[in-house]
Write an enzyme that holds these catalytic residues in place. Sequence first.
Site, PDB file in Angstrom:
ATOM      1  N   SER A 108       0.799  -1.238   0.000  1.00 42.39           N
ATOM      2  CA  SER A 108       0.000   0.000   0.000  1.00 42.39           C
ATOM      3  C   SER A 108       0.826   1.279   0.000  1.00 42.39           C
ATOM      4  O   SER A 108       0.254   2.371  -0.078  1.00 42.39           O
ATOM      5  CB  SER A 108      -0.954   0.009   1.199  1.00 42.39           C
ATOM      6  OG  SER A 108      -2.025  -0.878   0.968  1.00 42.39           O
ATOM      7  N   LYS A 111       0.065   3.796  -2.653  1.00 45.17           N
ATOM      8  CA  LYS A 111      -0.961   4.836  -2.539  1.00 45.17           C
ATOM      9  C   LYS A 111      -0.364   6.234  -2.390  1.00 45.17           C
ATOM     10  O   LYS A 111      -1.078   7.228  -2.524  1.00 45.17           O
ATOM     11  CB  LYS A 111      -1.903   4.504  -1.384  1.00 45.17           C
ATOM     12  CG  LYS A 111      -2.745   3.277  -1.688  1.00 45.17           C
ATOM     13  CD  LYS A 111      -3.414   2.683  -0.460  1.00 45.17           C
ATOM     14  CE  LYS A 111      -4.158   1.401  -0.843  1.00 45.17           C
ATOM     15  NZ  LYS A 111      -4.533   0.578   0.312  1.00 45.17           N
ATOM     16  N   SER A 165      -6.118   3.356   4.436  1.00 48.45           N
ATOM     17  CA  SER A 165      -5.467   2.575   3.382  1.00 48.45           C
ATOM     18  C   SER A 165      -6.498   1.804   2.562  1.00 48.45           C
ATOM     19  O   SER A 165      -6.324   0.627   2.243  1.00 48.45           O
ATOM     20  CB  SER A 165      -4.425   1.611   3.969  1.00 48.45           C
ATOM     21  OG  SER A 165      -3.511   1.202   2.973  1.00 48.45           O
TER      22      SER A 165
END
Length: 330
Positions: A108, A111, A165
């Site tokens: 993640s 991101k 997230s």
Amino acid sequence: MKCTSKILFSGMLILGLLTCGCGSDVAIDNPYDISASATNYKTEAMTEFSGSSADVHYFAEDLCVAPKEQTQSDAVTDEVVEAMGVFLPADGTISYQKNIYEKMYPASTTKILTAYLAITQSNLDDIVTVSEHAADQASDSSVCGLQAGDQIKMSDLLYGLMLKSGNDAAIAIAEHISGSEEAFAVLMNETARSFGATNSHFVNPNGLHDENHYTCVYDLYLIFSHAIEQDFFLQLIQTTSYTVYYTNASGADASQTWRNTNKYLNGEVTQPEGVTVLGGKTGTTNAAGYCLVLLSNNDKKEPVISIILKSDGRSNLYYVMNQVLANFAK
């Protein structure tokens, strides 16, 4: 016959050059001044086009650079981490490094780039409608809990992306900006390359595992460096919790509160003495391990970017991060 002519001509040319070079000076129109450095050329010649030498910048003039040698230190338990780096932008150095150019899965931390593109390629007041595809995430996936048809402001969606997230938030952002995940991935790769992050390739906006979705510590540093130039991005990563208000598919008011997954910000982990952790982004998948990208200030109030990829556990992730910050953030 053509070959013979070429050989004769070449021989005459060489003979002529040798004759000129050994016995006499040759006048050359507009000779290149070998005393002029590339810096002088860049500053002087480019001024003609830019109007001012102050407008001319080297691509890497503000970047931390280092040779590929690994850092050795008994103060860091580096065997529990596959790759990491500590970057000191104030003096352009990398004070600690392990495998910073090696191919790794970002989970993640992907991101970070998604958020950067949302901030720079859309209007934060845009209303995003969540699609069936964005809402259709695995039950064990990290999500914001959005449903198909929900309407939410882009700025609010970004809090879900960076604090919670949310994989659903990432896809909703990608579809709103580019029309599809695939088209957004093209934009991600173009943007990464423009930053110099040439050891990366992205296929989705959230970091769910794919063999063709990868990066390295140094590339993440490049991407994160650009992201933190955005004021709203800095605001996002420093936020501990956020309550969002939006309209659900039936047209009713809805709200949620999202809390930051960063253990420094939620108070579960104490930062080392002399270091102030501002924020960052976590990431975890089975293939990527436990990952963390951080922005901190050292005791001189200088920025520090520290990155760990593929720690073998969450507790070791923060344990080793504290070690490198305590010893290499100064």
